[in-house]
Design a protein around this motif. Structure first.
Motif, short mmCIF file in Angstrom:
data_model
loop_
_atom_site.label_atom_id
_atom_site.label_comp_id
_atom_site.label_asym_id
_atom_site.label_seq_id
_atom_site.Cartn_x
_atom_site.Cartn_y
_atom_site.Cartn_z
N LEU A 200 0.89 -1.17 -0.03
CA LEU A 200 -0.09 0.03 0.02
C LEU A 200 0.91 1.23 -0.10
CD1 LEU A 200 -2.78 1.49 0.22
CD2 LEU A 200 -2.85 1.15 2.61
N LEU A 201 0.57 2.12 -1.01
CA LEU A 201 1.44 3.49 -0.92
C LEU A 201 0.57 4.58 -0.67
CD1 LEU A 201 2.95 1.61 -2.96
CD2 LEU A 201 3.43 3.27 -4.45
N ILE A 202 1.07 5.46 0.22
CA ILE A 202 0.24 6.86 0.55
C ILE A 202 1.27 7.79 0.65
CG2 ILE A 202 0.80 6.06 3.01
CD1 ILE A 202 -1.51 7.37 3.86
N LEU A 220 -3.74 8.16 12.37
CA LEU A 220 -3.05 7.69 11.07
C LEU A 220 -1.95 6.98 11.02
CD1 LEU A 220 -3.59 7.59 7.80
CD2 LEU A 220 -2.41 9.75 7.77
N VAL A 221 -1.13 7.54 11.89
CA VAL A 221 0.31 6.99 11.97
C VAL A 221 0.09 5.59 12.73
CG1 VAL A 221 2.49 7.32 13.40
CG2 VAL A 221 1.49 9.31 12.43
N ARG A 222 -0.71 5.67 13.49
CA ARG A 222 -1.03 4.15 14.37
C ARG A 222 -1.46 3.33 13.30
NH1 ARG A 222 -0.38 3.91 19.71
NH2 ARG A 222 -0.19 5.96 20.82
N MET A 229 -0.83 -4.95 5.34
CA MET A 229 0.02 -5.32 4.37
C MET A 229 1.30 -3.91 4.42
SD MET A 229 -2.44 -3.28 3.46
CE MET A 229 -3.89 -4.62 2.74
N PRO A 230 2.53 -4.25 3.78
CA PRO A 230 3.56 -3.20 3.87
C PRO A 230 3.12 -2.07 3.34
CG PRO A 230 4.20 -5.41 3.42
CD PRO A 230 3.02 -5.51 3.29
N VAL A 231 3.68 -0.88 3.91
CA VAL A 231 3.31 0.26 3.67
C VAL A 231 4.57 1.14 3.19
CG1 VAL A 231 2.26 2.67 4.23
CG2 VAL A 231 1.25 0.53 4.93
N ILE A 232 4.31 1.77 1.93
CA ILE A 232 5.34 2.84 1.34
C ILE A 232 4.80 4.21 1.58
CG2 ILE A 232 6.76 3.41 -0.45
CD1 ILE A 232 6.69 0.38 -1.28
N ASP A 245 6.02 8.92 7.68
CA ASP A 245 7.02 8.21 6.97
C ASP A 245 7.94 7.31 8.24
OD1 ASP A 245 7.24 9.67 4.53
OD2 ASP A 245 7.41 11.64 5.84
N TYR A 246 7.84 7.69 9.36
CA TYR A 246 8.64 7.12 10.49
C TYR A 246 7.95 5.78 10.61
CZ TYR A 246 11.35 10.97 11.56
OH TYR A 246 12.30 12.22 11.59
N ALA A 247 6.50 5.43 10.66
CA ALA A 247 5.78 4.46 10.77
C ALA A 247 5.66 3.54 9.60
CB ALA A 247 4.35 4.72 11.25
N ALA A 248 5.94 3.76 8.50
CA ALA A 248 5.79 3.09 7.27
C ALA A 248 6.78 1.99 7.20
CB ALA A 248 5.81 3.97 5.74
N ASP A 249 6.91 0.90 6.61
CA ASP A 249 7.81 0.13 6.14
C ASP A 249 8.89 0.34 5.32
OD1 ASP A 249 6.61 -2.64 7.68
OD2 ASP A 249 5.02 -1.58 6.36
#
Length: 385
Positions: A200-202, A220-222, A229-232, A245-249
């Motif tokens: 998932l891209l955001i 949203l960060v949580r 699924m992995p987030v970019i 950005d810090y929380a994403a994979d």
């Protein structure tokens, strides 16, 4: 004694001090409150100024790439909160603070609250590297959350199609700035969680810090941290960093970079397949060559074995022939022996096979003697029959 101590240049001293300061994490990304003085806007867009309180003053510098993002015009006497890191300027031997963000006091309170939230989430482990997951570079389905008709969504979709056209792409539109942006982003994110996505891209394009504030929303960060699924994340540009950005994979500096992180380029796949096919062909050729060499080796071995076997049996036959030749009656006769036969050519080997008056023939080495049996005498006791 001076001669017992190394002599350093001024440059060496300043560079050493700079290295010490640059290694100290306590001097990086500091929030500092103070009053602007000696402000100067350089022709290249950089800000040069001092930050002071009632007791101290520190030099400050803000590069144009950061300065262009602030939403007000700094002036002398203005009270601000800045985010920056301490650095040394070796040519003059002075230290200063390199500023990344600047907010007016009041607006600066929001910056301090953001730092407080960041520390809270960091303490909970939501930003830990151990939580980060690998991205599947051969996805069946990819989700994208961004604003409709934005440059970001166009860049992402264009690059996904160019790089990996076989993947299904699901788009979840949302506002990315404004009063309702955080709520819309969270809603789009939760909807995306219900789809069988590999990645998932955001994200969105660049903007001022307040334009990116929706991506610092705690809920949203949580949600990003606990995504199925992995987030970019691809929020803003290289110099922009949000809590998402810090929380994403994975974090990409641009929307295009996110598409590159999410997939492998089909041209790379084609190249890998080409290399694999080449390796297979070379392997097959080498294997066939080894098989050919093995067959030739087996053939040579078989030929040798056959020749040895034929030679062996030829020797046996030769010896048998010699033995048979030795037992040939003609050869026996030639050695001085004779052979007696009756009228029918049968060999006579016993007295019982003849009788008186019978015609017999005796074969000797140089002819045949015809005779008649006149008398017979047993060998054992010389008795006449």
């Amino acid at each position: 004694m001076l001669e017992d101590r190394p002599v350093l240049t001024v440059t060496a001293v300043n560079q050493y001090i700079k290295s010490i300061i640059n290694r100290d994490d306590n001097l990086k990304y500091l929030y500092v409150k103070g009053e602007i003085s000696n402000f100067k806007l350089a022709s290249n867009g950089h800000f040069y100024f001092s930050l002071k309180d009632d007791k101290s003053l520190i030099g400050a510098m803000m590069f144009a790439s950061y300065a262009n993002k602030i939403s007000f015009n700094p002036e002398n006497g203005q009270e601000v909160v800045i985010l920056g890191s301490i650095d040394v300027y070796p040519p003059r031997g002075t230290y200063q603070i390199i500023v990344y963000q600047m907010e007016e006091v009041g607006a600066g309170a929001a910056l301090l609250e953001l730092e407080k939230l960041k520390k809270k989430l960091l303490a909970e482990g939501l930003f830990d590297e151990s939580r980060k997951r690998q991205i599947n570079l051969y996805p069946k389905a990819i989700g994208v959350i961004s604003a409709p008709n934005s440059a970001a969504i166009k860049d992402i979709l264009t690059n996904l199609k160019r790089r990996y056209p076989v993947a299904d792409v699901y788009v979840f539109y949302s506002a990315v700035q404004g009063e309702n942006a955080a709520k819309e982003l969270l809603n789009a994110f939760n909807i995306a969680q219900q789809y069988p996505l590999d990645t998932l891209l955001i994200g969105r394009g660049g903007g001022a810090s307040e334009d990116l504030s929706a991506f610092n929303d705690e809920d949203l960060v949580r949600a990003v941290a606990y995504s199925k699924m992995p987030v970019i994340a691809c929020v803003g540009h290289e110099i922009d960093t949000t809590l998402v950005d810090y929380a994403a994979d994975k974090r990409a500096s641009t929307p295009t970079g996110a598409a590159e992180l999410a997939t492998i380029d089909r041209r790379e796949i084609e190249q890998r397949l080409s290399f694999a096919l080449q390796d297979m062909q070379e392997s097959l050729i080498n294997r066939l060559k080894r098989m050919k060499d093995d067959v030739l080796s087996y053939q040579e071995t078989l030929d040798l074995k056959l020749r040895q076997l034929v030679s062996h049996y030829q020797e046996i036959i030769k010896h048998k022939a010699l033995a048979l030749e030795t037992l040939n009656p003609e050869n026996v006769i030639k050695r001085g022996y004779s052979l007696t036969i009756d009228e029918k050519g049968r060999t006579i080997t016993s007295l019982k096979e003849v009788e008186k008056g019978q015609k017999i023939k005796t074969i000797v080495k140089d002819g045949i003697i015809s005779s008649e049996v006149l008398d017979m005498e047993e060998k054992s006791n010389g008795k006449k029959l």
